[in-house]
Design an enzyme around this catalytic site. Structure first.
Site, PDB file in Angstrom:
ATOM      1  N   TYR A   1       2.861   9.528 -11.430  1.00  0.00           N
ATOM      2  CA  TYR A   1       1.909   8.872 -10.518  1.00  0.00           C
ATOM      3  C   TYR A   1       0.940   7.956 -11.276  1.00  0.00           C
ATOM      4  O   TYR A   1       0.892   6.755 -11.002  1.00  0.00           O
ATOM      5  CB  TYR A   1       1.191   9.922  -9.669  1.00  0.00           C
ATOM      6  CG  TYR A   1       0.278   9.300  -8.628  1.00  0.00           C
ATOM      7  CD1 TYR A   1       0.799   8.606  -7.540  1.00  0.00           C
ATOM      8  CD2 TYR A   1      -1.113   9.380  -8.749  1.00  0.00           C
ATOM      9  CE1 TYR A   1      -0.030   8.014  -6.597  1.00  0.00           C
ATOM     10  CE2 TYR A   1      -1.948   8.797  -7.808  1.00  0.00           C
ATOM     11  CZ  TYR A   1      -1.398   8.114  -6.733  1.00  0.00           C
ATOM     12  OH  TYR A   1      -2.218   7.520  -5.802  1.00  0.00           O
TER      13      TYR A   1
ATOM     14  N   LYS B   1       0.739   3.786 -11.321  1.00  0.00           N
ATOM     15  CA  LYS B   1      -0.456   3.015 -10.936  1.00  0.00           C
ATOM     16  C   LYS B   1      -0.957   2.150 -12.112  1.00  0.00           C
ATOM     17  O   LYS B   1      -1.523   1.088 -11.886  1.00  0.00           O
ATOM     18  CB  LYS B   1      -1.545   3.953 -10.419  1.00  0.00           C
ATOM     19  CG  LYS B   1      -1.147   4.681  -9.120  1.00  0.00           C
ATOM     20  CD  LYS B   1      -0.846   3.745  -7.963  1.00  0.00           C
ATOM     21  CE  LYS B   1      -0.617   4.473  -6.645  1.00  0.00           C
ATOM     22  NZ  LYS B   1      -0.345   3.564  -5.517  1.00  0.00           N
TER      23      LYS B   1
ATOM     24  N   ASN C   1       0.784  -1.238   0.000  1.00  0.00           N
ATOM     25  CA  ASN C   1       0.000   0.000   0.000  1.00  0.00           C
ATOM     26  C   ASN C   1       0.818   1.293   0.000  1.00  0.00           C
ATOM     27  O   ASN C   1       0.310   2.339  -0.403  1.00  0.00           O
ATOM     28  CB  ASN C   1      -0.932  -0.037   1.228  1.00  0.00           C
ATOM     29  CG  ASN C   1      -1.567   1.287   1.514  1.00  0.00           C
ATOM     30  OD1 ASN C   1      -2.508   1.691   0.837  1.00  0.00           O
ATOM     31  ND2 ASN C   1      -1.035   2.015   2.500  1.00  0.00           N
TER      32      ASN C   1
HETATM   33  P1  NAD Z   1      -0.394   8.796   3.088  1.00  0.00           P
HETATM   34  O1  NAD Z   1       0.598   9.772   2.568  1.00  0.00           O
HETATM   35  O2  NAD Z   1      -1.309   9.174   4.179  1.00  0.00           O
HETATM   36  O3  NAD Z   1       0.338   7.446   3.465  1.00  0.00           O
HETATM   37  C1  NAD Z   1       1.357   6.926   2.670  1.00  0.00           C
HETATM   38  C2  NAD Z   1       2.038   5.830   3.416  1.00  0.00           C
HETATM   39  O4  NAD Z   1       3.164   5.402   2.641  1.00  0.00           O
HETATM   40  C3  NAD Z   1       2.569   6.310   4.774  1.00  0.00           C
HETATM   41  O5  NAD Z   1       2.348   5.309   5.747  1.00  0.00           O
HETATM   42  C4  NAD Z   1       4.053   6.482   4.508  1.00  0.00           C
HETATM   43  O6  NAD Z   1       4.847   6.212   5.658  1.00  0.00           O
HETATM   44  C5  NAD Z   1       4.314   5.441   3.439  1.00  0.00           C
HETATM   45  N1  NAD Z   1       5.479   5.823   2.669  1.00  0.00           N
HETATM   46  C6  NAD Z   1       5.656   6.957   1.957  1.00  0.00           C
HETATM   47  N2  NAD Z   1       6.894   6.967   1.448  1.00  0.00           N
HETATM   48  C7  NAD Z   1       7.499   5.829   1.864  1.00  0.00           C
HETATM   49  C8  NAD Z   1       8.778   5.250   1.657  1.00  0.00           C
HETATM   50  N3  NAD Z   1       9.709   5.848   0.923  1.00  0.00           N
HETATM   51  N4  NAD Z   1       9.056   4.064   2.235  1.00  0.00           N
HETATM   52  C9  NAD Z   1       8.122   3.428   2.962  1.00  0.00           C
HETATM   53  N5  NAD Z   1       6.880   3.906   3.187  1.00  0.00           N
HETATM   54  C10 NAD Z   1       6.594   5.092   2.643  1.00  0.00           C
HETATM   55  O7  NAD Z   1      -1.196   8.376   1.807  1.00  0.00           O
HETATM   56  P2  NAD Z   1      -2.522   7.501   1.585  1.00  0.00           P
HETATM   57  O8  NAD Z   1      -3.479   8.401   0.960  1.00  0.00           O
HETATM   58  O9  NAD Z   1      -2.905   6.735   2.783  1.00  0.00           O
HETATM   59  O10 NAD Z   1      -1.962   6.536   0.436  1.00  0.00           O
HETATM   60  C11 NAD Z   1      -1.859   5.134   0.555  1.00  0.00           C
HETATM   61  C12 NAD Z   1      -1.938   4.544  -0.829  1.00  0.00           C
HETATM   62  O11 NAD Z   1      -3.185   4.870  -1.417  1.00  0.00           O
HETATM   63  C13 NAD Z   1      -0.865   5.047  -1.786  1.00  0.00           C
HETATM   64  O12 NAD Z   1      -0.393   3.968  -2.577  1.00  0.00           O
HETATM   65  C14 NAD Z   1      -1.627   6.042  -2.652  1.00  0.00           C
HETATM   66  O13 NAD Z   1      -1.043   6.176  -3.933  1.00  0.00           O
HETATM   67  C15 NAD Z   1      -2.992   5.393  -2.712  1.00  0.00           C
HETATM   68  N6  NAD Z   1      -4.113   6.281  -3.052  1.00  0.00           N
HETATM   69  C16 NAD Z   1      -4.493   7.284  -2.208  1.00  0.00           C
HETATM   70  C17 NAD Z   1      -5.581   8.091  -2.563  1.00  0.00           C
HETATM   71  C18 NAD Z   1      -6.080   9.212  -1.671  1.00  0.00           C
HETATM   72  O14 NAD Z   1      -6.968   9.980  -2.099  1.00  0.00           O
HETATM   73  N7  NAD Z   1      -5.597   9.361  -0.454  1.00  0.00           N
HETATM   74  C19 NAD Z   1      -6.252   7.870  -3.769  1.00  0.00           C
HETATM   75  C20 NAD Z   1      -5.823   6.822  -4.597  1.00  0.00           C
HETATM   76  C21 NAD Z   1      -4.763   6.038  -4.217  1.00  0.00           C
END
Ligand code: NAD
Length: 246
Positions: free
Chosen positions: A154, A158, A89
């Site tokens: 990005y 994906k 994730n």
């Molecule tokens: P967030 O930024 O709140 O969390 C991201 C997580 O990834 C954190 O726990 C962080 O510690 C970890 N992370 C970031 N860089 C890292 C690294 N270099 N090494 C290890 N861990 C790392 O974001 P989120 O919104 O919870 O995103 C989680 C997933 O969901 C991601 O893959 C994101 O692309 C995807 N996503 C999010 C959304 C949204 O609207 N929030 C929409 C579509 C997809």
């Protein structure tokens, strides 16, 4: 309880969507290893999950280092005896315009969102094959279906996640390893919560279900795919986006 006796690793499990997935898996009876980028943030997350006692642990492998990932996953297996579920994730978003995009920034996004997904899948699948099966779930995005008008690394990353998902599902089926992806829409994580109301309201109006998604909406999809309810589901990219772009 849908995951009683199972063991899961959730990368990016310290906050946002990953934290909601980890919590949901714990509520459903699994042992969970939260993987974060730094032990400090992992410990903060563990603090919020104290009620689950020994069923939750933390790891912080460098996700650009396949050996560190393999060692950390082995540590989880040593602690709980199995590794049944990988929540792949962790991810970063991108906003850069093509004309100004620095190649190293493009590479950084691909390194975490694609390469690390591959490294983690490989390390987990090696353990899962040996124990007779498992489930890998990758966090994709709605932009994996529609693209996005900036930060092209990005959506490119994906799209690649979907490609890995479908390919690994075909490759690993015979080892009883299912591989699926969840493609979230706009989800209320820290990043979205910080946006001003003037930006949020038009966004909400463009979503047929009339609201932004909650991390728990994604965690529920993860739970379904991780559980035996999805025993014949593999290679799927499940949109959880309120039909935002459709
Ligand atoms: P967030 O930024 O709140 O969390 C991201 C997580 O990834 C954190 O726990 C962080 O510690 C970890 N992370 C970031 N860089 C890292 C690294 N270099 N090494 C290890 N861990 C790392 O974001 P989120 O919104 O919870 O995103 C989680 C997933 O969901 C991601 O893959 C994101 O692309 C995807 N996503 C999010 C959304 C949204 O609207 N929030 C929409 C579509 C997809």
């Amino acid at each position: 309880m849908l995951l009683q006796g199972k063991t899961a690793v959730v990368t990016g499990g310290t906050r946002g969507i990953g934290f909601a997935i980890a919590k949901k898996f714990l509520e459903e009876g699994a042992n969970v290893a939260i993987a974060g980028s730094r032990m400090e943030s992992v410990n903060k997350a563990l603090d919020k999950l104290k009620e689950y006692g020994d069923r939750v642990m933390g790891i912080a492998p460098d996700l650009n280092n396949p050996q560190e990932i393999a060692d950390a996953f082995q540590q989880v297996k040593d602690r709980y005896g199995r590794l049944d579920i990988l929540g792949n994730n962790a991810g970063v978003s991108a906003r850069d315009r093509l004309y100004d995009y620095k190649p190293e920034d493009f590479d950084k996004t691909i390194a975490l969102n694609v390469n690390a997904v591959f490294y983690c899948a490989q390390a987990a699948a090696r353990i899962m094959k040996e124990q007779g099966g498992g489930v890998i779930i990758n966090t994709s995005s709605m932009v994996s279906l529609y693209g996005q008008a900036a930060g092209c690394a990005y959506p490119a990353s994906k799209f690649a996640v979907n490609g890995l998902t479908k390919s690994l599902a075909r490759e690993l089926g015979k080892d009883h390893i299912r591989v699926n992806a969840v493609a979230p829409g706009v989800i209320r994580t820290d990043m979205v919560a910080a946006l001003p109301d003037a930006m949020i309201q038009p966004l909400i109006q463009s979503i047929p279900l009339g609201r932004i998604g909650e991390p728990e909406d994604i965690a529920n999809a993860y739970l379904f795919l991780a559980s035996d309810l999805a025993s014949y589901v593999t290679g799927a990219v499940l949109s959880v986006d309120g039909a935002t772009m459709t």
